[in-house]
Write a protein that holds these residues in place. Structure first.
Motif, PDB file in Angstrom:
ATOM      1  N   UNK A   1      -3.190 -11.058 156.814  1.00  0.00           N
ATOM      2  CA  UNK A   1      -3.117  -9.611 157.009  1.00  0.00           C
ATOM      3  C   UNK A   1      -1.729  -9.057 156.694  1.00  0.00           C
ATOM      4  N   UNK A   2      -0.699  -9.880 156.781  1.00  0.00           N
ATOM      5  CA  UNK A   2       0.642  -9.378 156.475  1.00  0.00           C
ATOM      6  C   UNK A   2       0.773  -8.994 155.003  1.00  0.00           C
ATOM      7  N   UNK A   3      -0.160  -9.454 154.165  1.00  0.00           N
ATOM      8  CA  UNK A   3      -0.139  -9.115 152.740  1.00  0.00           C
ATOM      9  C   UNK A   3      -0.856  -7.801 152.454  1.00  0.00           C
ATOM     10  N   UNK A   4      -1.596  -7.294 153.431  1.00  0.00           N
ATOM     11  CA  UNK A   4      -2.359  -6.065 153.219  1.00  0.00           C
ATOM     12  C   UNK A   4      -3.781  -6.235 153.719  1.00  0.00           C
ATOM     13  N   UNK A   5      -4.689  -5.412 153.242  1.00  0.00           N
ATOM     14  CA  UNK A   5      -6.082  -5.457 153.665  1.00  0.00           C
ATOM     15  C   UNK A   5      -6.719  -6.789 153.270  1.00  0.00           C
ATOM     16  N   UNK A   6      -7.607  -7.294 154.116  1.00  0.00           N
ATOM     17  CA  UNK A   6      -8.324  -8.536 153.821  1.00  0.00           C
ATOM     18  C   UNK A   6      -9.825  -8.266 153.903  1.00  0.00           C
ATOM     19  N   UNK A   7     -10.590  -9.123 153.244  1.00  0.00           N
ATOM     20  CA  UNK A   7     -12.037  -8.946 153.253  1.00  0.00           C
ATOM     21  C   UNK A   7     -12.595  -9.336 154.618  1.00  0.00           C
ATOM     22  N   UNK A   8     -13.686  -8.715 155.059  1.00  0.00           N
ATOM     23  CA  UNK A   8     -14.278  -9.056 156.357  1.00  0.00           C
ATOM     24  C   UNK A   8     -15.032 -10.383 156.302  1.00  0.00           C
ATOM     25  N   UNK A   9     -15.346 -10.907 157.475  1.00  0.00           N
ATOM     26  CA  UNK A   9     -16.091 -12.160 157.545  1.00  0.00           C
ATOM     27  C   UNK A   9     -17.424 -12.060 156.810  1.00  0.00           C
ATOM     28  N   UNK A  10     -18.057 -10.895 156.849  1.00  0.00           N
ATOM     29  CA  UNK A  10     -19.345 -10.731 156.170  1.00  0.00           C
ATOM     30  C   UNK A  10     -19.201 -10.968 154.664  1.00  0.00           C
ATOM     31  N   UNK A  11     -18.071 -10.554 154.090  1.00  0.00           N
ATOM     32  CA  UNK A  11     -17.848 -10.773 152.663  1.00  0.00           C
ATOM     33  C   UNK A  11     -17.656 -12.255 152.361  1.00  0.00           C
ATOM     34  N   UNK A  12     -16.961 -12.961 153.259  1.00  0.00           N
ATOM     35  CA  UNK A  12     -16.800 -14.409 153.081  1.00  0.00           C
ATOM     36  C   UNK A  12     -18.167 -15.082 153.119  1.00  0.00           C
TER      37      UNK A  12
ATOM     38  N   UNK B   1     -12.460  -7.124 145.503  1.00  0.00           N
ATOM     39  CA  UNK B   1     -13.777  -6.840 146.057  1.00  0.00           C
ATOM     40  C   UNK B   1     -13.684  -5.590 146.917  1.00  0.00           C
ATOM     41  N   UNK B   2     -14.439  -4.575 146.570  1.00  0.00           N
ATOM     42  CA  UNK B   2     -14.447  -3.323 147.336  1.00  0.00           C
ATOM     43  C   UNK B   2     -13.036  -2.768 147.528  1.00  0.00           C
ATOM     44  N   UNK B   3     -12.225  -2.860 146.487  1.00  0.00           N
ATOM     45  CA  UNK B   3     -10.883  -2.321 146.524  1.00  0.00           C
ATOM     46  C   UNK B   3      -9.857  -3.210 147.198  1.00  0.00           C
ATOM     47  N   UNK B   4     -10.258  -4.396 147.628  1.00  0.00           N
ATOM     48  CA  UNK B   4      -9.353  -5.317 148.317  1.00  0.00           C
ATOM     49  C   UNK B   4      -9.028  -6.481 147.397  1.00  0.00           C
ATOM     50  N   UNK B   5      -7.748  -6.736 147.181  1.00  0.00           N
ATOM     51  CA  UNK B   5      -7.335  -7.850 146.351  1.00  0.00           C
ATOM     52  C   UNK B   5      -7.494  -9.165 147.095  1.00  0.00           C
ATOM     53  N   UNK B   6      -7.967 -10.179 146.401  1.00  0.00           N
ATOM     54  CA  UNK B   6      -8.058 -11.516 146.972  1.00  0.00           C
ATOM     55  C   UNK B   6      -7.842 -12.539 145.866  1.00  0.00           C
ATOM     56  N   UNK B   7      -7.503 -13.752 146.264  1.00  0.00           N
ATOM     57  CA  UNK B   7      -7.189 -14.797 145.306  1.00  0.00           C
ATOM     58  C   UNK B   7      -8.161 -15.958 145.480  1.00  0.00           C
ATOM     59  N   UNK B   8      -8.630 -16.464 144.340  1.00  0.00           N
ATOM     60  CA  UNK B   8      -9.578 -17.567 144.342  1.00  0.00           C
ATOM     61  C   UNK B   8      -8.921 -18.787 143.717  1.00  0.00           C
ATOM     62  N   UNK B   9      -8.750 -19.844 144.496  1.00  0.00           N
ATOM     63  CA  UNK B   9      -8.241 -21.097 143.957  1.00  0.00           C
ATOM     64  C   UNK B   9      -9.380 -21.826 143.261  1.00  0.00           C
TER      65      UNK B   9
ATOM     66  N   UNK C   1     -15.458 -20.060 161.331  1.00  0.00           N
ATOM     67  CA  UNK C   1     -16.235 -19.422 160.275  1.00  0.00           C
ATOM     68  C   UNK C   1     -16.667 -20.449 159.236  1.00  0.00           C
ATOM     69  N   UNK C   2     -15.764 -21.352 158.873  1.00  0.00           N
ATOM     70  CA  UNK C   2     -16.091 -22.380 157.882  1.00  0.00           C
ATOM     71  C   UNK C   2     -17.217 -23.278 158.384  1.00  0.00           C
ATOM     72  N   UNK C   3     -17.154 -23.649 159.648  1.00  0.00           N
ATOM     73  CA  UNK C   3     -18.204 -24.495 160.214  1.00  0.00           C
ATOM     74  C   UNK C   3     -19.549 -23.771 160.189  1.00  0.00           C
ATOM     75  N   UNK C   4     -19.513 -22.502 160.531  1.00  0.00           N
ATOM     76  CA  UNK C   4     -20.740 -21.690 160.546  1.00  0.00           C
ATOM     77  C   UNK C   4     -21.355 -21.575 159.153  1.00  0.00           C
ATOM     78  N   UNK C   5     -20.486 -21.471 158.127  1.00  0.00           N
ATOM     79  CA  UNK C   5     -20.954 -21.223 156.766  1.00  0.00           C
ATOM     80  C   UNK C   5     -21.058 -22.495 155.926  1.00  0.00           C
ATOM     81  N   UNK C   6     -20.663 -23.625 156.480  1.00  0.00           N
ATOM     82  CA  UNK C   6     -20.730 -24.866 155.731  1.00  0.00           C
ATOM     83  C   UNK C   6     -19.693 -24.966 154.631  1.00  0.00           C
TER      84      UNK C   6
END
Length: 287
Positions: A193-204, A67-75, A233-238
């Motif tokens: 963050x030790x793996x590299x760039x992470x997505x911001x809270x807004x993206x979550x 997403x936006x050049x940032x790698x992430x993993x989806x279980x 963040x999880x509580x805020x977003x359900x």
């Protein structure tokens, strides 16, 4: 009840076969273990045939996204592995792994590292070749002291000197496809963050609005402050919150059951899933 919802086998970049993994899960005192190899379900049948009595197998996969050049993993848990659209995307990712790994070997050779493709292929064996296999080759050659030390900008981290991009899913598409296949989605180690760039809270938050079910909170790459931030963040977003080992056998230092998921959260995941069902152990296959 002890539940570990993130593990890998030799079907991708772990060192335990799927059958060994479920037996080791039983030995570690787990009641539930999820097999979530990278972009593949190839280990599910072997694992299901070997599940010991008293252990339940959750089938899944860890999908490579960007997403936006940032790698992430989806279980992705308990989806229909034959659903054609999701299967097609997983095959695109899988088929891109070999040329990508070959390209990274080439870059390492240009950097003066005497690594050969044959060495990486030997380490990967029948698994889906990936960066951890190349990292292990660097350890064998004495270039780095551990697999984790290879995942830095100096070597294999996102944007690193030897990094090469591969086909990856848009995470919004991944959520849609997994949902259509009856599965449940959890964002893996989102703030590691030790793996590299992470997505911001807004993206979550955007992913949550698109149907993301949960986030992995308790993970070896999250410190206590990060876990607290993620729970808020999880509580805020359900969103549901999970904990997992991200076990890779001897390739990493994490242990099966090092972090676990609350049984109520696990129950909610199984209630939401319609594509597949957990596999209760019946004694397992003899090997």
């Amino acid at each position: 009840m002890r539940i570990d919802l993130h593990t890998h086998s030799t079907a991708s970049d772990g060192t335990d076969t799927p059958a060994e993994l479920v037996r080791h899960a039983a030995a570690a005192g787990l009641d539930v273990v999820a097999l979530t190899d990278h972009d593949t379900t190839r280990g599910h049948a072997e694992a299901a045939a070997a599940v010991p009595a008293g252990v339940t197998l959750v089938t899944g996969a860890e999908l490579s996204c960007r997403l936006d050049g940032i790698g992430l993993h989806m279980l992705a848990y308990l989806f229909d592995p034959e659903e054609p659209d999701l299967l097609r995307e997983r095959e695109l990712v899988r088929d891109d792994r070999v040329p990508r790994a070959r390209a990274m070997v080439g870059r390492l050779q240009e950097l003066g590292v005497p690594v050969e493709w044959e060495q990486v292929a030997r380490i990967a064996g029948d698994g889906s070749v990936g960066r951890p296999h190349i990292a292990e080759a660097l350890v064998e050659l004495g270039v780095v002291p551990s697999v984790s030390d290879a995942f830095t900008p100096l070597w294999l981290a996102d944007g690193g000197r030897a990094y090469v991009e591969k086909h990856e899913l848009d995470p919004f598409t991944a959520i849609r496809l997994v949902k259509a296949a009856g599965g449940v989605t959890v964002l893996a180690h989102p703030f590691a963050v030790k793996r590299g760039r992470v997505v911001p809270e807004a993206a979550v938050a955007e992913l949550a609005a698109c149907g993301l079910d949960g986030i992995e909170v308790d993970h070896m790459d999250h410190d206590e402050a990060t876990r607290a931030r993620l729970r808020g963040l999880a509580q805020e977003l359900g969103l549901l919150t999970t904990g997992s080992s991200d076990y890779h056998g001897s390739r990493k230092t994490c242990r099966l059951g090092e972090y676990t998921t609350d049984p109520e959260i696990y129950g909610e995941i199984t209630r939401r899933a319609t594509g597949a069902f957990p596999v209760p152990g019946t004694g397992g296959a003899v090997s």
